[in-house]
Design an enzyme around this catalytic site. Structure first.
Site, PDB file in Angstrom:
ATOM      1  N   SER A   1      94.481  20.880   3.256  1.00 34.35           N
ATOM      2  CA  SER A   1      93.812  22.082   3.309  1.00 34.35           C
ATOM      3  C   SER A   1      94.714  23.721   2.328  1.00 34.35           C
ATOM      4  O   SER A   1      95.503  23.060   1.423  1.00 34.35           O
ATOM      5  CB  SER A   1      93.458  22.188   4.743  1.00 34.35           C
ATOM      6  OG  SER A   1      92.316  23.461   4.427  1.00 34.35           O
TER       7      SER A   1
ATOM      8  N   GLU B   1      84.198  15.627   4.712  1.00 35.99           N
ATOM      9  CA  GLU B   1      85.071  17.464   4.693  1.00 35.99           C
ATOM     10  C   GLU B   1      84.399  18.085   5.703  1.00 35.99           C
ATOM     11  O   GLU B   1      85.392  18.586   7.236  1.00 35.99           O
ATOM     12  CB  GLU B   1      85.573  17.713   3.562  1.00 35.99           C
ATOM     13  CG  GLU B   1      86.893  16.937   3.099  1.00 35.99           C
ATOM     14  CD  GLU B   1      88.348  17.219   2.808  1.00 35.99           C
ATOM     15  OE1 GLU B   1      88.112  18.035   4.089  1.00 35.99           O
ATOM     16  OE2 GLU B   1      88.724  16.715   2.106  1.00 35.99           O
TER      17      GLU B   1
ATOM     18  N   HIS C   1      87.643  16.655   7.858  1.00 39.59           N
ATOM     19  CA  HIS C   1      88.930  17.564   7.560  1.00 39.59           C
ATOM     20  C   HIS C   1      90.113  17.726   8.543  1.00 39.59           C
ATOM     21  O   HIS C   1      89.371  17.384   9.981  1.00 39.59           O
ATOM     22  CB  HIS C   1      88.409  19.189   6.903  1.00 39.59           C
ATOM     23  CG  HIS C   1      89.223  19.948   6.485  1.00 39.59           C
ATOM     24  ND1 HIS C   1      90.182  19.945   5.382  1.00 39.59           N
ATOM     25  CD2 HIS C   1      89.852  21.288   6.829  1.00 39.59           C
ATOM     26  CE1 HIS C   1      90.609  20.843   4.714  1.00 39.59           C
ATOM     27  NE2 HIS C   1      90.642  21.341   5.482  1.00 39.59           N
TER      28      HIS C   1
END
Length: 528
Positions: free
Chosen positions: A229, A342, A442
């Site tokens: 990320s 995600e 995610h």
């Protein structure tokens, strides 16, 4: 492929953690174990005499941990908003059995809040069994939208002991403490460009690794930078940064491959407005004025400027993607990928996404006149059984997944590139939301890579995937190729065959339809 990231970048900047925090009152952050005290008498095998100073770590089982090691002076007082400077040396043997504080941040589903600016510490994990040859080093940069998170979330003991790799996790300044741009701060900067203090913290930690990792048994020439990320976005910045050249040999980008950053001019405008709202409107004295503010005031002030890397100055002279395309970058092998679902969780915040009308309204709000094209590509039906899942796929694809696909195609002609998609549809969530399936969300791959547990333990087959992922990543850190003898062969990515390794429990496979499945041609045509 053309540049993009209009609405996509804006949605991603919100941060999945921030959105989840807005949806939920409570959540259980993923945290690393708290190390036990070093004990007495001192265990000689846990003492490392590094150039930075002697350290006494902790060790249970097959791994040793050296925690809370200062790599820069506390950025407090006059050093707030300034570039990191070396820490003071300590006398004797420093206790390295406990984590250092997290950098200032608000409480979130990514962890508790902190107001401690004395936070520039890193952690070193190594196998307990000594090696005759220097070990490869994986340097991990945590995510959290450049707003939250900390190195202590990741207990790398299993990763280190399973793969014979040394793992370093590091803190860095977040939010305005690491990204603020002001004319008065520009005047204090050696290249007249403020705003990359958090990125420079990471680079200071990399310099520390170069000077000290040999004492832990690590190979300073075999350092792989890796991040997820915001950590992956940081890796993009380092790939394009002249000030970190030669400090790493390989790079891993997990779910953070947009490789764009705000310009210095835009960040300065936002920073000046932020300072003015806090009563620091004088351009000459704004930095001094903000240094007099307490941490909580800065954390809770409205209209905070952008976070993360800033384009401008010697640290990041050009957009990372632009620099890579132009050949002005730190050319190393790249392992890069994204997760199948995600940002599905963002769909929960879109009005009433559980109905056809709510889905249509959400698409109209996001894409205006282009909404019918998006609806045709993501119809509710066999591929997307519910409006919520359809909207979740839209969010995932246009904000992050297709940006990753574009960067895979940018890297591939220029350097050995290995692409993956994490696709466990039942990845254990960080916390439970009744009636909601996170899918391969995610951050969902991170527990597999580090071998720790979230709210739901990994199943037997998921633990098998975890072991495979650790070995793939370690092989890449060791050789620049993620090759594991008894696992599915991971092919090098190229723009013709577009081969991606799909990571699934008991079902790793090479796929060639990644861009098609996620409708990346559509998003490119729409320019979002």
């Amino acid at each position: 492929m053309s540049g993009r990231r209009g609405r996509g970048a804006g949605v991603l900047a919100m941060g999945v953690v921030a959105v989840a925090a807005a949806l939920l009152v409570t959540g259980t952050p993923v945290v690393g174990i708290e190390a036990a005290g070093a004990g007495s008498p001192r265990d000689a095998s846990l003492v490392v005499r590094a150039p930075a100073g002697a350290l006494h770590g902790a060790g249970e089982g097959r791994a040793q941990r050296f925690l809370g090691i200062p790599f820069a002076a506390p950025p407090v007082g006059a050093l707030r908003f300034r570039r990191p400077v070396p820490p003071a040396r300590w006398k004797g043997v420093r206790d390295a059995s406990r984590f250092g504080p997290a950098c200032p941040q608000l409480a979130s589903t990514n962890g508790p809040g902190s107001t401690n600016e004395d936070c520039l510490y890193l952690n070193v994990y190594r196998p307990a069994r000594a090696s005759r040859r220097p070990l490869p080093v994986l340097f991990w940069i945590h995510g959290g939208s450049f707003l939250n998170g900390t190195a202590s979330q990741f207990d790398a003991s299993t990763l280190a002991s399973t793969t014979g790799t040394i793992v370093v996790t590091t803190n860095y300044r977040l939010g305005v403490f690491g990204s603020l741009v002001l004319p008065s701060l520009d005047q204090e900067s050696p290249d007249h460009a403020s705003g990359n203090e958090g990125i420079l913290d990471q680079q200071a930690a990399l310099h520390w690794v170069q000077r000290n990792i040999g004492a832990f048994g690590g190979a300073r020439d075999d350092v792989t930078i890796a991040g997820q990320s915001a950590g992956g976005g940081s890796v993009c910045a380092h790939l394009a940064s002249p000030t970190v050249r030669g400090l790493f040999a390989r790079a891993v980008i997990e779910s953070g491959a947009l490789c764009t950053a705000p310009t210095h001019a835009d960040a300065s405008t936002a920073g000046t407005a932020f300072a003015g709202a806090l009563g620091c409107a004088n351009a000459t004295t704004a930095s001094t004025c903000l240094r007099a503010k307490d941490v909580t005031t800065l954390l809770t002030a409205p209209d905070a400027p952008p976070n993360g890397a800033v384009v401008g100055g010697t640290v990041l002279p050009a957009q990372p993607r632009t620099a890579i395309e132009a050949g002005r970058w730190n050319r190393v092998p790249v392992l890069i990928g994204a997760n199948h679902d995600e940002l599905r969780v963002l769909a929960l915040g879109a009005g009433n996404p559980g109905t056809a009308a709510g889905y249509a309204q959400a698409l109209q709000g996001l894409f205006g006149a282009a909404a019918p094209k998006v609806a045709a590509a993501y119809p509710v039906g066999p591929a997307y059984p519910t409006p919520l899942l359809a909207l979740g796929a839209v969010y995932s694809d246009f904000t992050l997944i297709c940006g990753t696909y574009e960067m895979e195609n940018v890297f591939a002609p220029r350097t050995p590139t290995y692409a993956y998609e994490f696709d466990d549809p039942n990845a254990p969530p960080q916390f439970l939301i009744p009636g909601f399936s996170w899918g391969a969300y995610h951050t969902g791959e991170v527990p597999y890579l580090f071998g720790y547990t979230t709210a739901v333990p990994l199943s037997t087959v998921q633990r098998g995937l975890s072991q495979q992922m650790m070995r793939y990543w370690a092989a890449f850190a060791r050789t620049g190729r993620p090759r594991v003898d008894d696992a599915v062969r991971w092919p090098r990515y190229d723009t013709t065959t577009t081969r991606v390794l799909s990571l699934r429990p008991n079902d790793n496979r090479v796929i060639t339809d990644f861009g098609t499945e996620h409708h990346c041609a559509l998003w490119q045509s729409l320019g979002v």
